[in-house]
Design a protein around this motif. Structure first.
Motif, PDB file in Angstrom:
ATOM      1  N   TYR A  41      67.984 -47.263 101.364  1.00 23.14           N
ATOM      2  CA  TYR A  41      67.701 -48.060 100.173  1.00 23.14           C
ATOM      3  C   TYR A  41      68.039 -47.234  98.938  1.00 23.14           C
ATOM      4  O   TYR A  41      67.501 -46.137  98.740  1.00 23.14           O
ATOM      5  N   ASP A  42      68.963 -47.754  98.106  1.00 26.84           N
ATOM      6  CA  ASP A  42      69.407 -47.039  96.902  1.00 26.84           C
ATOM      7  C   ASP A  42      69.932 -45.643  97.241  1.00 26.84           C
ATOM      8  O   ASP A  42      69.662 -44.674  96.526  1.00 26.84           O
ATOM      9  N   VAL A  43      70.665 -45.533  98.335  1.00 21.90           N
ATOM     10  CA  VAL A  43      71.194 -44.248  98.782  1.00 21.90           C
ATOM     11  C   VAL A  43      72.701 -44.201  98.527  1.00 21.90           C
ATOM     12  O   VAL A  43      73.417 -45.172  98.783  1.00 21.90           O
ATOM     13  N   ASP A  44      73.175 -43.065  98.023  1.00 22.08           N
ATOM     14  CA  ASP A  44      74.579 -42.889  97.692  1.00 22.08           C
ATOM     15  C   ASP A  44      75.291 -42.122  98.809  1.00 22.08           C
ATOM     16  O   ASP A  44      75.009 -40.944  99.045  1.00 22.08           O
ATOM     17  N   PHE A  60      70.530 -51.330 105.162  1.00 23.98           N
ATOM     18  CA  PHE A  60      71.156 -50.842 103.935  1.00 23.98           C
ATOM     19  C   PHE A  60      70.848 -51.832 102.820  1.00 23.98           C
ATOM     20  O   PHE A  60      71.103 -53.033 102.954  1.00 23.98           O
ATOM     21  N   LYS A  61      70.301 -51.349 101.717  1.00 20.43           N
ATOM     22  CA  LYS A  61      70.017 -52.202 100.573  1.00 20.43           C
ATOM     23  C   LYS A  61      70.290 -51.420  99.295  1.00 20.43           C
ATOM     24  O   LYS A  61      69.732 -50.351  99.070  1.00 20.43           O
ATOM     25  N   LYS A  62      71.199 -51.968  98.477  1.00 17.17           N
ATOM     26  CA  LYS A  62      71.640 -51.290  97.258  1.00 17.17           C
ATOM     27  C   LYS A  62      72.142 -49.882  97.575  1.00 17.17           C
ATOM     28  O   LYS A  62      71.956 -48.947  96.798  1.00 17.17           O
ATOM     29  N   ALA A  63      72.764 -49.745  98.735  1.00 20.38           N
ATOM     30  CA  ALA A  63      73.369 -48.476  99.136  1.00 20.38           C
ATOM     31  C   ALA A  63      74.863 -48.534  98.856  1.00 20.38           C
ATOM     32  O   ALA A  63      75.432 -49.605  98.645  1.00 20.38           O
ATOM     33  N   THR A  64      75.506 -47.380  98.843  1.00 18.60           N
ATOM     34  CA  THR A  64      76.951 -47.356  98.639  1.00 18.60           C
ATOM     35  C   THR A  64      77.624 -46.438  99.650  1.00 18.60           C
ATOM     36  O   THR A  64      77.171 -45.321  99.886  1.00 18.60           O
ATOM     37  N   LEU A  65      78.677 -46.982 100.242  1.00 11.76           N
ATOM     38  CA  LEU A  65      79.579 -46.210 101.102  1.00 11.76           C
ATOM     39  C   LEU A  65      80.983 -46.215 100.500  1.00 11.76           C
ATOM     40  O   LEU A  65      81.962 -45.957 101.183  1.00 11.76           O
ATOM     41  N   VAL A  80      72.888 -55.380 106.095  1.00 10.53           N
ATOM     42  CA  VAL A  80      73.478 -54.746 104.920  1.00 10.53           C
ATOM     43  C   VAL A  80      73.367 -55.734 103.762  1.00 10.53           C
ATOM     44  O   VAL A  80      73.979 -56.808 103.795  1.00 10.53           O
ATOM     45  N   GLU A  81      72.591 -55.379 102.736  1.00 13.63           N
ATOM     46  CA  GLU A  81      72.336 -56.286 101.625  1.00 13.63           C
ATOM     47  C   GLU A  81      72.679 -55.609 100.302  1.00 13.63           C
ATOM     48  O   GLU A  81      72.318 -54.453 100.064  1.00 13.63           O
ATOM     49  N   THR A  82      73.357 -56.354  99.424  1.00 12.32           N
ATOM     50  CA  THR A  82      73.607 -55.919  98.045  1.00 12.32           C
ATOM     51  C   THR A  82      74.099 -54.478  98.009  1.00 12.32           C
ATOM     52  O   THR A  82      73.637 -53.659  97.209  1.00 12.32           O
ATOM     53  N   SER A  83      75.039 -54.170  98.877  1.00 11.13           N
ATOM     54  CA  SER A  83      75.550 -52.810  98.966  1.00 11.13           C
ATOM     55  C   SER A  83      77.039 -52.768  98.651  1.00 11.13           C
ATOM     56  O   SER A  83      77.717 -53.795  98.622  1.00 11.13           O
ATOM     57  N   ASP A  84      77.548 -51.553  98.415  1.00 13.48           N
ATOM     58  CA  ASP A  84      78.927 -51.361  97.992  1.00 13.48           C
ATOM     59  C   ASP A  84      79.712 -50.653  99.100  1.00 13.48           C
ATOM     60  O   ASP A  84      79.472 -49.484  99.381  1.00 13.48           O
ATOM     61  N   LEU A  85      80.623 -51.391  99.726  1.00 14.54           N
ATOM     62  CA  LEU A  85      81.498 -50.828 100.747  1.00 14.54           C
ATOM     63  C   LEU A  85      82.950 -50.857 100.293  1.00 14.54           C
ATOM     64  O   LEU A  85      83.871 -50.829 101.101  1.00 14.54           O
ATOM     65  N   ARG A  97      76.575 -57.422 115.997  1.00 21.71           N
ATOM     66  CA  ARG A  97      75.282 -57.994 115.592  1.00 21.71           C
ATOM     67  C   ARG A  97      74.868 -57.413 114.233  1.00 21.71           C
ATOM     68  O   ARG A  97      73.882 -56.693 114.109  1.00 21.71           O
ATOM     69  N   VAL A  98      75.671 -57.770 113.220  1.00 21.48           N
ATOM     70  CA  VAL A  98      75.457 -57.260 111.863  1.00 21.48           C
ATOM     71  C   VAL A  98      75.473 -58.425 110.881  1.00 21.48           C
ATOM     72  O   VAL A  98      76.293 -59.336 111.002  1.00 21.48           O
ATOM     73  N   LYS A  99      74.559 -58.397 109.905  1.00 21.20           N
ATOM     74  CA  LYS A  99      74.545 -59.362 108.812  1.00 21.20           C
ATOM     75  C   LYS A  99      74.820 -58.627 107.512  1.00 21.20           C
ATOM     76  O   LYS A  99      74.149 -57.645 107.193  1.00 21.20           O
ATOM     77  N   LEU A 100      75.799 -59.128 106.762  1.00 22.03           N
ATOM     78  CA  LEU A 100      76.123 -58.569 105.460  1.00 22.03           C
ATOM     79  C   LEU A 100      76.003 -59.671 104.419  1.00 22.03           C
ATOM     80  O   LEU A 100      76.577 -60.753 104.581  1.00 22.03           O
ATOM     81  N   SER A 101      75.264 -59.403 103.355  1.00 20.69           N
ATOM     82  CA  SER A 101      75.068 -60.415 102.316  1.00 20.69           C
ATOM     83  C   SER A 101      75.146 -59.780 100.938  1.00 20.69           C
ATOM     84  O   SER A 101      74.655 -58.673 100.713  1.00 20.69           O
ATOM     85  N   ASP A 102      75.808 -60.507 100.018  1.00 20.57           N
ATOM     86  CA  ASP A 102      75.911 -60.094  98.620  1.00 20.57           C
ATOM     87  C   ASP A 102      76.442 -58.669  98.495  1.00 20.57           C
ATOM     88  O   ASP A 102      75.937 -57.871  97.712  1.00 20.57           O
ATOM     89  N   CYS A 103      77.456 -58.347  99.289  1.00 21.40           N
ATOM     90  CA  CYS A 103      78.023 -57.002  99.277  1.00 21.40           C
ATOM     91  C   CYS A 103      79.383 -56.982  98.596  1.00 21.40           C
ATOM     92  O   CYS A 103      80.127 -57.968  98.629  1.00 21.40           O
ATOM     93  N   ARG A 104      79.711 -55.856  98.004  1.00 20.77           N
ATOM     94  CA  ARG A 104      81.028 -55.649  97.406  1.00 20.77           C
ATOM     95  C   ARG A 104      81.859 -54.838  98.383  1.00 20.77           C
ATOM     96  O   ARG A 104      81.503 -53.698  98.723  1.00 20.77           O
TER      97      ARG A 104
END
Length: 224
Positions: A41-44, A60-65, A80-85, A97-104
């Protein structure tokens, strides 16, 4: 070539019995590392370099890869939510078996990978590279996939609903059973490979212009 895609909605991620926050706010990733039941969460994790990393039942929430290179990475039972990939390079990677939502995810490269039982919702996935990837029960809902490259991908288990696919490329893709509903299809490439695709009637008008262009037909008002 004889593989028959599974039917039905994607299987949801299995919830972990316990989950802990990643202890380091900017953790390093190591080659062949396995991370289990961790909450980022909020991890860079920007610009990391590692191969064969496995994330199992992680959140993952508000995380960035963003900008990382994680060849052969594996995400299993993850949210994976609201994260930057964006610009993540993950060739030969696996999403299972992965859910991704509101991700860049602009510029993501998942070439020659496997995507199985995955759901993408409200994600920005433009200019991405899915070449030679295999999609097995995967749904894209309300996503921006403009300019995405699905060249030589196996899309027989994929469905797209409410997505912007303008300018996406489908050259040599396998598409028998691929579903499209209320999508923007202007300028898609590789329309000759759409044999067997299932298109909603509402999408036929936009697709007709692409078909006409592929056949060399000029669409315009004729002079009397």
């Amino acid at each position: 070539m004889g593989r028959r895609p599974r039917q039905g909605p994607p299987r949801p991620p299995a919830a972990p019995a316990d989950i802990q926050l990643a202890s380091d706010p900017q953790p390093d990733l190591e080659h062949e590392q396995t991370v289990e039941a961790a909450a980022y969460y909020d991890v860079d994790l920007t610009n990391r370099l590692a191969e064969r990393v496995e994330f199992f039942q992680c959140r993952f929430k508000k995380a960035t890869l963003a900008g990382s290179h994680l060849a052969k990475v594996r995400f299993t039972d993850c949210l994976v939510e609201t994260s930057d990939l964006s610009n993540l390079r993950a060739e030969k990677g696996t999403l299972e078996r992965v859910k991704l939502s509101d991700c860049r995810m602009t510029g993501l490269a998942w070439s020659d990978g496997l995507i199985s039982d995955a759901t993408f919702t409200d994600c920005k996935i433009d200019l991405t590279n899915w070449r030679f990837a295999r999609f097995d029960v995967v749904t894209f809902e309300d996503c921006n996939l403009s300019g995405a490259d699905f060249t030589d991908a196996d899309l027989r288990g994929a469905s797209f609903t409410g997505c912007d696919l303008s300018g996406a490329q489908f050259h040599n893709a396998k598409m028998a059973g691929t579903r499209f509903r209320t999508c923007e299809l202007e300028g898609v490439g590789g329309i000759a490979n759409w044999e067997g695709a299932i298109v909603h009637p509402d999408d036929l008008l936009g697709l007709s212009y692409v078909l006409a262009g592929a056949l060399g037909i000029v669409v315009r008002e004729t002079d009397r």
